[in-house]
Design a protein around this motif. Structure first.
Motif, short mmCIF file in Angstrom:
data_model
loop_
_atom_site.label_atom_id
_atom_site.label_comp_id
_atom_site.label_asym_id
_atom_site.label_seq_id
_atom_site.Cartn_x
_atom_site.Cartn_y
_atom_site.Cartn_z
N THR A 142 0.83 -1.21 0.00
CA THR A 142 0.00 0.00 0.00
C THR A 142 0.86 1.25 0.00
N THR A 143 1.91 1.26 0.81
CA THR A 143 2.81 2.42 0.89
C THR A 143 3.47 2.67 -0.46
N GLU A 144 3.96 1.62 -1.10
CA GLU A 144 4.61 1.75 -2.40
C GLU A 144 3.62 2.25 -3.45
N PHE A 145 2.39 1.72 -3.39
CA PHE A 145 1.37 2.13 -4.36
C PHE A 145 1.04 3.62 -4.21
N LEU A 146 0.89 4.09 -2.98
CA LEU A 146 0.57 5.50 -2.75
C LEU A 146 1.71 6.40 -3.19
N GLU A 147 2.96 5.97 -2.93
CA GLU A 147 4.10 6.76 -3.38
C GLU A 147 4.19 6.78 -4.90
N MET A 148 3.80 5.67 -5.51
CA MET A 148 3.79 5.60 -6.97
C MET A 148 2.79 6.60 -7.55
N LEU A 149 1.63 6.74 -6.91
CA LEU A 149 0.62 7.67 -7.40
C LEU A 149 1.11 9.11 -7.35
N ARG A 150 1.98 9.41 -6.41
CA ARG A 150 2.49 10.77 -6.28
C ARG A 150 3.73 11.02 -7.14
N SER A 151 4.19 9.99 -7.84
CA SER A 151 5.43 10.10 -8.60
C SER A 151 5.15 10.36 -10.08
N GLN A 152 6.24 10.41 -10.86
CA GLN A 152 6.12 10.62 -12.29
C GLN A 152 5.73 9.32 -13.00
N ASN A 153 5.36 9.44 -14.28
CA ASN A 153 4.93 8.27 -15.05
C ASN A 153 6.01 7.20 -15.12
N ARG A 154 7.28 7.64 -15.18
CA ARG A 154 8.38 6.68 -15.30
C ARG A 154 8.39 5.72 -14.10
N THR A 155 8.20 6.26 -12.90
CA THR A 155 8.19 5.43 -11.71
C THR A 155 6.96 4.54 -11.65
N GLN A 156 5.85 5.04 -12.16
CA GLN A 156 4.65 4.22 -12.21
C GLN A 156 4.88 2.99 -13.08
N THR A 157 5.58 3.17 -14.18
CA THR A 157 5.90 2.04 -15.06
C THR A 157 6.78 1.03 -14.36
N VAL A 158 7.79 1.52 -13.62
CA VAL A 158 8.69 0.63 -12.88
C VAL A 158 7.93 -0.15 -11.84
N PHE A 159 7.04 0.52 -11.11
CA PHE A 159 6.27 -0.14 -10.06
C PHE A 159 5.47 -1.30 -10.63
N ARG A 160 4.79 -1.07 -11.73
CA ARG A 160 3.95 -2.12 -12.30
C ARG A 160 4.79 -3.25 -12.89
N LYS A 161 5.91 -2.91 -13.53
CA LYS A 161 6.76 -3.94 -14.13
C LYS A 161 7.34 -4.87 -13.06
N GLN A 162 7.76 -4.29 -11.93
CA GLN A 162 8.45 -5.10 -10.94
C GLN A 162 7.53 -6.18 -10.37
N TYR A 163 6.23 -5.94 -10.37
CA TYR A 163 5.29 -6.96 -9.91
C TYR A 163 4.83 -7.86 -11.05
N ARG A 164 4.47 -7.27 -12.17
CA ARG A 164 3.89 -8.06 -13.26
C ARG A 164 4.92 -8.97 -13.93
N GLN A 165 6.20 -8.62 -13.86
CA GLN A 165 7.21 -9.45 -14.50
C GLN A 165 7.91 -10.39 -13.52
N ALA A 166 7.46 -10.41 -12.29
CA ALA A 166 8.03 -11.33 -11.31
C ALA A 166 7.53 -12.75 -11.58
N ASP A 167 8.36 -13.74 -11.27
CA ASP A 167 7.93 -15.14 -11.37
C ASP A 167 7.06 -15.52 -10.18
N PHE A 168 7.38 -14.96 -9.02
CA PHE A 168 6.61 -15.18 -7.80
C PHE A 168 6.21 -13.83 -7.21
N PHE A 169 4.95 -13.69 -6.86
CA PHE A 169 4.47 -12.51 -6.12
C PHE A 169 3.94 -13.01 -4.78
N ILE A 170 4.61 -12.63 -3.69
CA ILE A 170 4.25 -13.09 -2.35
C ILE A 170 3.76 -11.89 -1.55
#
Length: 445
Positions: A157-185
């Motif tokens: 939740t903290t990372e998501f809220l910080e992502m909303l306050r950031s630039q588009n570049r960081t939003q892309t990184v946030f989504r990639k790091q989860y969607r491209q993971a082999d395991f999401f725990i």
């Protein structure tokens, strides 16, 4: 050489023609035939050392930490750098028994074949081993070279809220790091209930990972039917996964956990002492950890062998004298609850077995009366710390020896895993005591 449960599970083939439940039961039967001893654990080969990141997907994309939210950049360190003193849970240190073997078997299966069951959700009360299993999956998957994203719901939740306050570049990184993971725990899923924006983002991540056959593992403290606050879409995704309950550790599991904890802390506890502690704390594993830490700390206040006589109750090798252990446990029990009255114990026992309070003091000899009476005496001895004679008098016993005999009898039931007939169903003694103690805690909170 004997194989561990984990090694046997590694070699159990999963037949695509069988249901998931049938496969788990087959693997569980194979694992139950193996005794997971400390000697086997010590002989296991150490895992290959590698750099393991919680946010490895962002690194894989070549992104600089400077473009990441502060929370993400701060967490992007090696596991050992986060807290060198912290002992992360592993499959080898997870003590199995009837209360948690299905969950352990499932964890091994999704490590062998990621995506076979996704999402996989472990649920149960606090302190039953959910986070231990998540830690173990994280470490095994990371050591196998998988990209693993591991967060608590609060961190997500903290990372998501910080992502909303950031630039588009960081939003892309946030989504990639989860969607491209082999395991999401994700731990503590219940924390996200009714957080609509965060749940919407999580729903999109889970939908993408399911389409690409990736593994999602979660943990929470309640079953699916109590998670309607997840929202319609995410609740629907959750129904498509498997929810595996981890029950409070049974008596034999608690005893073996205490053996492991005592060895780790350099305490020498006899089997009788470990059984005594296991019978005193019947729910949360953290209570067992606390009891060992308390014993170790209190032992430091005892006289050293240089200034003590040979008859002193404590020795420098941390061998625990029975009287010393009993005194420490007595103090812990008395501080965990306010004073419990015998009348409260009688009421809770009678509600469990569907008998009248007067029956406990009637002197009746039928099993329907004697078994609840012995359990009530055991609880009275544990929570009131009244003298044997006073407890016996309250239950209409002519001698205090009857209370001593009842205490030993109940401890034998716990050790043997004996089942007793309550007013509604047959349950293990351990489970009966756990439910009655839970009611006493509610009364005394």
């Amino acid at each position: 050489m004997e194989k561990t449960s984990a090694e046997i599970l590694e070699n159990v083939p999963l037949d695509s023609g069988n249901t998931f439940t049938e496969q788990m039961e087959s693997a569980s039967r194979s694992a139950q035939s193996v005794s997971r001893t400390s000697a086997t654990t010590k002989s296991a080969k150490p895992a290959k050392t590698r750099r393991s990141y919680r946010h490895s997907a962002a690194v894989a994309e070549g992104e600089s930490r400077a473009h990441l939210p502060k929370k993400i950049a701060r967490d992007m360190v090696e596991v050992g750098e986060r807290n060198p003193e912290h002992r992360y849970g592993t499959l080898e240190t997870f003590v199995t028994g009837s209360s948690n073997l299905t969950a352990y078997t499932t964890a091994c299966s999704i490590l062998r074949q990621p995506g076979i069951v996704s999402p996989m959700v472990f649920y149960g009360d606090s302190g039953v081993g959910k986070t231990h299993l998540l830690d173990a999956i994280w470490k095994k998957a990371s050591d196998a070279g998988k990209r693993v994203q591991y967060s608590t719901a609060e961190e997500f939740t903290t990372e998501f809220l910080e992502m909303l306050r950031s630039q588009n570049r960081t939003q892309t990184v946030f989504r990639k790091q989860y969607r491209q993971a082999d395991f999401f725990i994700l731990d503590d899923l219940q924390f996200l209930l009714k957080k609509s924006s965060t749940l919407s983002e999580l729903s999109h991540i889970i939908a993408h990972m399911q389409r690409t056959g990736r593994q999602i593992v979660m943990a929470c403290d309640r079953p699916l039917d109590q998670m309607s606050g997840l929202g319609k879409d995410l609740f629907s995704y959750m129904k498509g996964g498997v929810w595996c309950k981890i029950n409070p550790p049974a008596f034999d599991v608690r005893t073996r956990i205490l053996s492991q904890l005592a060895e780790r802390n350099g305490l020498k506890l006899s089997l009788e002492q470990r059984k005594n502690i296991a019978s005193q704390f019947s729910g949360d594993v953290r209570e067992l950890i606390g009891s060992i830490h308390t014993l170790k700390l209190m032992s430091r206040t005892q006289p050293s062998p240089r200034s003590a006589k040979a008859t002193d109750r404590y020795a420098s090798d941390l061998t625990m004298n029975a009287q010393f252990v009993e005194e420490v446990l007595s103090n812990m029990a008395s501080s965990s609850l306010r004073s419990v009255q015998l009348d409260e114990i009688k009421r809770v026992v009678c509600e469990m077995f569907g008998i009248a309070v007067e029956d406990l003091s009637s002197g009746g000899r039928s099993r329907r009366i004697t078994q609840p009476r012995m359990l009530a005496m055991w609880l009275a001895r544990k929570y009131t710390r009244k003298p044997f004679a006073e407890i016996g008098h309250s239950f209409g016993c002519a001698s205090h020896s009857t209370v001593i005999s009842a205490q030993k009898k109940v401890e034998n039931w716990l050790e043997q895993g004996m089942s007793l007939q309550t007013s509604q169903q047959s349950l293990h003694t351990d489970e009966i005591l756990r439910r009655m103690e839970s009611q006493l805690r509610q009364c005394c909170s």
